[in-house]
Design a protein around this motif. Structure first.
Motif, PDB file in Angstrom:
ATOM      1  N   ARG A  84       6.955  -0.685  21.894  1.00 47.98           N
ATOM      2  CA  ARG A  84       7.518  -2.023  21.751  1.00 47.98           C
ATOM      3  C   ARG A  84       6.858  -2.701  20.552  1.00 47.98           C
ATOM      4  N   VAL A  85       7.661  -3.068  19.556  1.00 45.31           N
ATOM      5  CA  VAL A  85       7.144  -3.663  18.323  1.00 45.31           C
ATOM      6  C   VAL A  85       7.734  -5.060  18.175  1.00 45.31           C
ATOM      7  N   GLU A  86       6.854  -6.063  18.078  1.00 46.28           N
ATOM      8  CA  GLU A  86       7.331  -7.437  17.994  1.00 46.28           C
ATOM      9  C   GLU A  86       8.074  -7.711  16.691  1.00 46.28           C
ATOM     10  N   GLU A  87       7.524  -7.240  15.564  1.00 46.98           N
ATOM     11  CA  GLU A  87       8.197  -7.422  14.277  1.00 46.98           C
ATOM     12  C   GLU A  87       8.120  -6.141  13.454  1.00 46.98           C
ATOM     13  N   THR A  88       6.961  -5.824  12.907  1.00 50.12           N
ATOM     14  CA  THR A  88       6.745  -4.549  12.223  1.00 50.12           C
ATOM     15  C   THR A  88       5.368  -4.022  12.606  1.00 50.12           C
ATOM     16  N   PRO A  89       5.191  -2.703  12.615  1.00 51.69           N
ATOM     17  CA  PRO A  89       3.878  -2.146  12.948  1.00 51.69           C
ATOM     18  C   PRO A  89       2.910  -2.156  11.773  1.00 51.69           C
ATOM     19  N   LEU A  90       3.425  -2.383  10.565  1.00 50.97           N
ATOM     20  CA  LEU A  90       2.596  -2.360   9.364  1.00 50.97           C
ATOM     21  C   LEU A  90       2.712  -3.666   8.598  1.00 50.97           C
ATOM     22  N   LEU A  91       1.646  -4.003   7.875  1.00 51.52           N
ATOM     23  CA  LEU A  91       1.611  -5.171   7.007  1.00 51.52           C
ATOM     24  C   LEU A  91       1.231  -4.725   5.602  1.00 51.52           C
ATOM     25  N   VAL A  92       1.846  -5.339   4.600  1.00 48.43           N
ATOM     26  CA  VAL A  92       1.425  -5.124   3.219  1.00 48.43           C
ATOM     27  C   VAL A  92       0.383  -6.177   2.890  1.00 48.43           C
ATOM     28  N   ILE A  93      -0.840  -5.722   2.645  1.00 46.39           N
ATOM     29  CA  ILE A  93      -1.956  -6.652   2.445  1.00 46.39           C
ATOM     30  C   ILE A  93      -2.364  -6.799   0.989  1.00 46.39           C
ATOM     31  N   ASP A  94      -1.867  -5.914   0.120  1.00 47.25           N
ATOM     32  CA  ASP A  94      -2.238  -5.985  -1.289  1.00 47.25           C
ATOM     33  C   ASP A  94      -1.172  -5.272  -2.113  1.00 47.25           C
ATOM     34  N   CYS A  95      -1.168  -5.543  -3.407  1.00 45.62           N
ATOM     35  CA  CYS A  95      -0.232  -4.875  -4.298  1.00 45.62           C
ATOM     36  C   CYS A  95      -0.816  -4.835  -5.700  1.00 45.62           C
ATOM     37  N   GLU A  96      -0.296  -3.954  -6.510  1.00 43.31           N
ATOM     38  CA  GLU A  96      -0.711  -3.867  -7.894  1.00 43.31           C
ATOM     39  C   GLU A  96       0.493  -3.502  -8.751  1.00 43.31           C
ATOM     40  N   ARG A  97       0.455  -3.906 -10.019  1.00 44.52           N
ATOM     41  CA  ARG A  97       1.571  -3.663 -10.934  1.00 44.52           C
ATOM     42  C   ARG A  97       1.060  -2.925 -12.160  1.00 44.52           C
ATOM     43  N   GLN A  98       1.713  -1.810 -12.459  1.00 46.69           N
ATOM     44  CA  GLN A  98       1.358  -1.016 -13.622  1.00 46.69           C
ATOM     45  C   GLN A  98       2.525  -1.029 -14.596  1.00 46.69           C
ATOM     46  N   LEU A  99       2.226  -1.218 -15.891  1.00 47.68           N
ATOM     47  CA  LEU A  99       3.247  -1.180 -16.920  1.00 47.68           C
ATOM     48  C   LEU A  99       3.242   0.202 -17.551  1.00 47.68           C
ATOM     49  N   THR A 100       4.328   0.928 -17.381  1.00 49.45           N
ATOM     50  CA  THR A 100       4.443   2.289 -17.898  1.00 49.45           C
ATOM     51  C   THR A 100       5.505   2.338 -18.989  1.00 49.45           C
ATOM     52  N   ALA A 101       5.621   3.479 -19.643  1.00 46.74           N
ATOM     53  CA  ALA A 101       6.628   3.638 -20.696  1.00 46.74           C
ATOM     54  C   ALA A 101       8.039   3.495 -20.129  1.00 46.74           C
ATOM     55  N   ALA A 102       8.204   3.820 -18.852  1.00 47.25           N
ATOM     56  CA  ALA A 102       9.517   3.722 -18.214  1.00 47.25           C
ATOM     57  C   ALA A 102       9.765   2.355 -17.592  1.00 47.25           C
ATOM     58  N   GLY A 103       8.774   1.450 -17.679  1.00 47.68           N
ATOM     59  CA  GLY A 103       8.917   0.132 -17.090  1.00 47.68           C
ATOM     60  C   GLY A 103       7.867  -0.118 -16.018  1.00 47.68           C
ATOM     61  N   PRO A 104       7.885  -1.313 -15.405  1.00 48.25           N
ATOM     62  CA  PRO A 104       6.870  -1.645 -14.399  1.00 48.25           C
ATOM     63  C   PRO A 104       6.999  -0.824 -13.127  1.00 48.25           C
ATOM     64  N   VAL A 105       5.847  -0.534 -12.535  1.00 45.56           N
ATOM     65  CA  VAL A 105       5.785   0.155 -11.249  1.00 45.56           C
ATOM     66  C   VAL A 105       4.868  -0.658 -10.340  1.00 45.56           C
ATOM     67  N   ILE A 106       5.367  -1.017  -9.164  1.00 41.72           N
ATOM     68  CA  ILE A 106       4.609  -1.828  -8.216  1.00 41.72           C
ATOM     69  C   ILE A 106       4.240  -0.971  -7.015  1.00 41.72           C
ATOM     70  N   ARG A 107       2.954  -0.989  -6.668  1.00 35.15           N
ATOM     71  CA  ARG A 107       2.459  -0.244  -5.518  1.00 35.15           C
ATOM     72  C   ARG A 107       1.934  -1.212  -4.475  1.00 35.15           C
ATOM     73  N   CYS A 108       2.175  -0.900  -3.204  1.00 32.54           N
ATOM     74  CA  CYS A 108       1.798  -1.769  -2.096  1.00 32.54           C
ATOM     75  C   CYS A 108       0.836  -1.036  -1.167  1.00 32.54           C
ATOM     76  N   GLU A 109      -0.128  -1.778  -0.629  1.00 36.21           N
ATOM     77  CA  GLU A 109      -1.120  -1.206   0.284  1.00 36.21           C
ATOM     78  C   GLU A 109      -0.959  -1.796   1.678  1.00 36.21           C
ATOM     79  N   THR A 110      -0.954  -0.926   2.696  1.00 37.96           N
ATOM     80  CA  THR A 110      -0.885  -1.402   4.083  1.00 37.96           C
ATOM     81  C   THR A 110      -2.291  -1.709   4.606  1.00 37.96           C
TER      82      THR A 110
END
Length: 199
Positions: free
Chosen positions: A84-110
């Motif tokens: 039974r899950v009230e909303e979601t079992p995981l939370l995103v607590i942090d993120c980072e953004r990298q600028l690459t030759a192909a464009g931005p890439v955003i990574r998220c940490e649980t």
């Protein structure tokens, strides 16, 4: 040994592998009836008692999948147990953004230290939801952001992470409405409408 301890012992070899367990491909036939609950803050409970060991909660989270009925299940190759899950079992607590030759890439940490990239396989989803009744304006509705992690399991972005994402957003027209959009891994995601509240 309790039923919970038995499940944990059987699950340890599966969840401790470096690679994420292939829960999508498992077809368990034994149905368990252990009483698991995950509240909106990602806290696990068993028979109304909170888990005190984050490593056990992380182990169980790695064995979750969300099925076609929209419900979450803890699975092993042979066993399956509704969670039974009230909303979601995981939370995103942090993120980072990298600028690459192909464009931005955003990574998220649980909250368990797992990282995933915002991309076509892990998209952003906005849901209009009722503000918590403890809020100042209980009748208000807001957009809440979620990201798909694995096996249909979703994670809710914490408010501070969401506002950091807004710093990387660009103005755009989205379905005829002025909006803020986010680009990652050559994909564009709706982050917020300019005429609506979020989080």
């Amino acid at each position: 040994m309790s039923r919970l301890q038995g499940l944990i012992q059987r699950s340890l070899p599966l969840a401790q592998e470096t690679a994420r367990p292939p829960v999508e491909s498992w077809s368990p036939t034994q149905i368990l009836t252990l009483d698991f609950f995950v509240d909106r803050f990602g806290q696990w409970f068993y028979e109304d008692r909170p888990f005190t060991r984050p490593d056990v909660a992380r182990l169980l989270t790695r064995l979750l999948r969300r099925e076609a009925d929209g419900e979450y299940y803890l699975v092993t190759p042979t066993e399956k147990n509704w969670v039974r899950v009230e909303e979601t079992p995981l939370l995103v607590i942090d993120c980072e953004r990298q600028l690459t030759a192909a464009g931005p890439v955003i990574r998220c940490e649980t909250q368990y230290g797992d990282w995933l990239t915002l991309d076509a396989a892990h998209p952003l989803r906005l849901v209009e939801s009722q503000v918590d009744e403890r809020a100042d304006q209980p009748g208000e509705r807001q957009l809440r952001p979620y990201i798909t992690t694995w096996a249909g399991v979703e994670a809710r972005w914490l408010t501070q992470v969401y506002y950091r994402m807004l710093e990387w957003a660009e103005e755009a027209d989205w379905a005829g409405r002025p909006a803020w959009v986010l680009t990652s891994s050559q994909q564009t995601f709706l982050l917020a409408y300019q005429d609506a509240d979020a989080c």
